[in-house]
Design an enzyme around this catalytic site. Structure first.
Site, PDB file in Angstrom:
ATOM      1  N   ARG A 148       0.842  -1.221   0.000  1.00  0.00           N
ATOM      2  CA  ARG A 148       0.000   0.000   0.000  1.00  0.00           C
ATOM      3  C   ARG A 148       0.868   1.259   0.000  1.00  0.00           C
ATOM      4  O   ARG A 148       0.551   2.252   0.657  1.00  0.00           O
ATOM      5  CB  ARG A 148      -0.935   0.040   1.223  1.00  0.00           C
ATOM      6  N   SER A 182     -10.119  -0.830   4.895  1.00  0.00           N
ATOM      7  CA  SER A 182      -9.215  -1.183   6.002  1.00  0.00           C
ATOM      8  C   SER A 182      -8.669   0.096   6.616  1.00  0.00           C
ATOM      9  O   SER A 182      -8.039   0.892   5.923  1.00  0.00           O
ATOM     10  CB  SER A 182      -8.041  -2.010   5.479  1.00  0.00           C
ATOM     11  N   GLU A 241      -3.883   3.027   7.585  1.00  0.00           N
ATOM     12  CA  GLU A 241      -3.715   2.967   6.125  1.00  0.00           C
ATOM     13  C   GLU A 241      -4.420   4.176   5.509  1.00  0.00           C
ATOM     14  O   GLU A 241      -4.017   4.703   4.478  1.00  0.00           O
ATOM     15  CB  GLU A 241      -4.336   1.665   5.595  1.00  0.00           C
TER      16      GLU A 241
HETATM   17  C1  LIG Z   1     -15.317  -0.457   1.377  1.00  0.00           C
HETATM   18  C2  LIG Z   1     -13.874  -0.268   0.973  1.00  0.00           C
HETATM   19  C3  LIG Z   1     -13.104  -1.367   0.630  1.00  0.00           C
HETATM   20  C4  LIG Z   1     -11.763  -1.213   0.246  1.00  0.00           C
HETATM   21  N1  LIG Z   1     -11.035  -2.318  -0.095  1.00  0.00           N
HETATM   22  C5  LIG Z   1      -9.745  -2.179  -0.480  1.00  0.00           C
HETATM   23  C6  LIG Z   1      -8.971  -3.324  -0.864  1.00  0.00           C
HETATM   24  O1  LIG Z   1      -9.453  -4.459  -0.882  1.00  0.00           O
HETATM   25  N2  LIG Z   1      -7.682  -3.122  -1.227  1.00  0.00           N
HETATM   26  C7  LIG Z   1      -7.111  -1.872  -1.246  1.00  0.00           C
HETATM   27  O2  LIG Z   1      -5.929  -1.764  -1.601  1.00  0.00           O
HETATM   28  N3  LIG Z   1      -7.824  -0.777  -0.895  1.00  0.00           N
HETATM   29  C8  LIG Z   1      -9.112  -0.897  -0.513  1.00  0.00           C
HETATM   30  N4  LIG Z   1      -9.834   0.209  -0.146  1.00  0.00           N
HETATM   31  C9  LIG Z   1      -9.178   1.523  -0.115  1.00  0.00           C
HETATM   32  C10 LIG Z   1      -9.402   2.377  -1.389  1.00  0.00           C
HETATM   33  O3  LIG Z   1     -10.435   1.832  -2.169  1.00  0.00           O
HETATM   34  C11 LIG Z   1      -8.130   2.474  -2.232  1.00  0.00           C
HETATM   35  O4  LIG Z   1      -7.076   3.025  -1.476  1.00  0.00           O
HETATM   36  C12 LIG Z   1      -8.346   3.329  -3.490  1.00  0.00           C
HETATM   37  O5  LIG Z   1      -7.241   3.224  -4.351  1.00  0.00           O
HETATM   38  C13 LIG Z   1      -8.586   4.800  -3.189  1.00  0.00           C
HETATM   39  O6  LIG Z   1      -9.024   5.395  -4.387  1.00  0.00           O
HETATM   40  P1  LIG Z   1      -9.662   6.843  -4.420  1.00  0.00           P
HETATM   41  O7  LIG Z   1      -9.817   7.243  -5.834  1.00  0.00           O
HETATM   42  O8  LIG Z   1     -10.880   6.872  -3.590  1.00  0.00           O
HETATM   43  O9  LIG Z   1      -8.502   7.683  -3.748  1.00  0.00           O
HETATM   44  P2  LIG Z   1      -8.616   8.750  -2.579  1.00  0.00           P
HETATM   45  O10 LIG Z   1      -9.063   8.074  -1.324  1.00  0.00           O
HETATM   46  O11 LIG Z   1      -9.387   9.909  -3.040  1.00  0.00           O
HETATM   47  O12 LIG Z   1      -7.084   9.144  -2.429  1.00  0.00           O
HETATM   48  C14 LIG Z   1      -6.152   8.228  -1.902  1.00  0.00           C
HETATM   49  C15 LIG Z   1      -4.743   8.833  -2.040  1.00  0.00           C
HETATM   50  O13 LIG Z   1      -4.411   8.927  -3.418  1.00  0.00           O
HETATM   51  C16 LIG Z   1      -4.151  10.293  -3.771  1.00  0.00           C
HETATM   52  N5  LIG Z   1      -4.673  10.477  -5.125  1.00  0.00           N
HETATM   53  C17 LIG Z   1      -5.883  10.113  -5.605  1.00  0.00           C
HETATM   54  N6  LIG Z   1      -5.948  10.365  -6.932  1.00  0.00           N
HETATM   55  C18 LIG Z   1      -4.749  10.911  -7.277  1.00  0.00           C
HETATM   56  C19 LIG Z   1      -4.189  11.394  -8.504  1.00  0.00           C
HETATM   57  N7  LIG Z   1      -4.861  11.369  -9.654  1.00  0.00           N
HETATM   58  N8  LIG Z   1      -2.924  11.904  -8.472  1.00  0.00           N
HETATM   59  C20 LIG Z   1      -2.218  11.957  -7.318  1.00  0.00           C
HETATM   60  N9  LIG Z   1      -2.696  11.522  -6.132  1.00  0.00           N
HETATM   61  C21 LIG Z   1      -3.947  10.999  -6.121  1.00  0.00           C
HETATM   62  C22 LIG Z   1      -4.862  11.126  -2.722  1.00  0.00           C
HETATM   63  O14 LIG Z   1      -4.276  12.407  -2.581  1.00  0.00           O
HETATM   64  C23 LIG Z   1      -4.640  10.255  -1.498  1.00  0.00           C
HETATM   65  O15 LIG Z   1      -3.324  10.437  -1.016  1.00  0.00           O
HETATM   66  C24 LIG Z   1     -11.184   0.079   0.224  1.00  0.00           C
HETATM   67  C25 LIG Z   1     -11.966   1.204   0.552  1.00  0.00           C
HETATM   68  C26 LIG Z   1     -13.303   1.033   0.916  1.00  0.00           C
HETATM   69  C27 LIG Z   1     -14.132   2.241   1.245  1.00  0.00           C
END
Ligand SMILES: Cc1cc2nc3c(=O)[nH]c(=O)nc-3n(C[C@H](O)[C@H](O)[C@H](O)COP(=O)(O)OP(=O)(O)OC[C@H]3O[C@@H](n4cnc5c(N)ncnc54)[C@H](O)[C@@H]3O)c2cc1C
Length: 346
Positions: free
Chosen positions: A165, A237, A334
């Site tokens: 991660r 998580s 995380e």
């Molecule tokens: C119900 C649930 C289940 C999940 N299950 C998993 C799982 O099984 N495995 C897993 O790995 N994760 C899981 N996650 C966590 C999450 O889905 C991931 O971390 C996902 O990649 C976040 O994507 P996001 O677009 O919402 O990013 P955000 O939460 O909006 O951002 C996350 C980070 O990425 C940065 N970021 C986002 N987009 C960009 C960009 N274009 N350029 C630069 N920085 C950027 C943000 O600044 C921040 O630091 C889960 C979350 C939820 C709510």
């Protein structure tokens, strides 16, 4: 096109659904729009953060700055050589739609990452993972805009320094130096599944296994144990699985022979299950205010409906303390807590 709004509540832009305001919320459709936005006088003076679906973020307080959001969409095949297919996707593409697109096009490699919320852009920042597969296994290149040198850059997967991660994008100075605009993935036409991990092994006997079957199975398993986002917000998580020296693990295993454990990337270390530690510290279903340890998956802190950020932070600290007291193991979030300084000051 660029859309700018002021004084925006981020509750509906994050999956926790917890209120916090930002001064500026700006969305962009193309890389040129992003550059134009970053050059605008009002963004020069304030801190910025780029978010996707906000599914791994908790705004601990109002954000006195600009929150950027990519609407760069589009998925294209850029090279098709026999078994290996290179695919380029915009940072704003919904991750699970991308996995669905790959399944529709009979492309293998990301089906185990089905149903993970978020965007393509964040997949490359977070190195998302599930069921024995991580984004780094399929990422070929990451295209980003460098907000310091003011130019587009392309990073090879090696340059991204991926870990659990983790990536170099999370450790830049200044924080948020690179804004990911596109990600290139290396997918495969070769029919091969990775179903040795956990519950997926149940599918090993299916001689007609398809990408759609794997996706459906994973979606069902995840829906059973994770909160329904329509009812209970969360960020998945909340803690990373802790990695401890083998000597410490051996002592713990003497007391808890059933403790789940996995090989760690680093030699001489073992990865533990944070969910197991939280459950066995007696915290299943424990709540503070509107924040609750999700009973079906203790690694998740959920919003029972009326949580505010301080409930989540209090519960986080309580969990960390209880796990430390019971197992002498430190848990680290995380989820990205913004602003991070607000936590450090406490
Ligand atoms: C119900 C649930 C289940 C999940 N299950 C998993 C799982 O099984 N495995 C897993 O790995 N994760 C899981 N996650 C966590 C999450 O889905 C991931 O971390 C996902 O990649 C976040 O994507 P996001 O677009 O919402 O990013 P955000 O939460 O909006 O951002 C996350 C980070 O990425 C940065 N970021 C986002 N987009 C960009 C960009 N274009 N350029 C630069 N920085 C950027 C943000 O600044 C921040 O630091 C889960 C979350 C939820 C709510």
């Amino acid at each position: 096109m660029i859309d700018v709004q002021y004084n925006v509540d981020l509750a509906r832009h994050t999956t926790f659904g917890i209120s916090a305001k930002c001064d500026i919320f700006a969305e962009y459709d193309t890389v040129d729009d992003l550059v134009q936005l970053l050059c605008s006088p009002e963004l020069q003076k304030v801190p910025i953060i780029n978010i996707g679906e906000g599914s791994n973020i908790l705004f601990v307080s109002d954000f006195n700055g600009a929150v950027l959001h990519s609407r760069i969409y589009g998925i294209e095949i850029i090279s098709d050589k026999g078994d290996e297919v290179l695919v380029r996707a915009g940072s704003g593409v919904c991750w699970d739609s991308f996995v669905g697109w790959a399944a529709e096009n009979s492309l293998y490699g990301i089906e185990n990452l089905s149903s993970i919320p978020g965007t393509v852009g964040a997949s490359a920042i977070q190195n998302i993972g599930a069921y024995g597969v991580e984004a780094k296994d399929v990422i070929f290149k990451v295209e980003a805009y460098d907000t310091v040198e003011h130019k587009n850059k392309v990073f090879s997967v090696e340059e991204c320094l991926y870990g659990y991660r983790d990536s170099m994008f999370k450790h830049t100075q200044p924080h948020e130096r690179y804004i990911v605009t596109h990600v290139q993935y290396r997918l495969s036409r070769k029919k091969q599944f990775n179903i040795s991990y956990g519950a997926l092994s149940k599918m090993a006997s299916d001689i007609d296994l398809t990408l759609h079957k794997v996706r459906d199975f994973i979606t069902q398993v995840r829906n059973k144990k994770l909160p329904d986002p329509a009812k209970n917000g969360s960020a998945g998580s909340f803690f990373k699985n802790p990695v401890v020296p083998t000597a410490i693990f051996n002592k713990l295993a003497d007391r808890h022979p059933d403790m789940p454990h996995y090989p760690a990337e680093k030699q001489g270390f073992i990865k533990l299950s944070a969910g197991w530690l939280i459950e066995h510290a007696g915290l299943k279903g424990f709540s503070i205010g509107g924040a609750v340890v999700w009973p079906l998956q203790c690694l998740v802190i959920a919003n029972a409906g009326n949580a505010d950020a301080s409930d989540v932070i209090s519960l986080m600290e309580h969990i960390q303390q209880c796990v430390k007291n019971e197992f002498q193991v430190n848990l680290f979030p995380e989820v990205l807590l913004i602003p991070e300084k607000a936590i450090l000051k406490k």
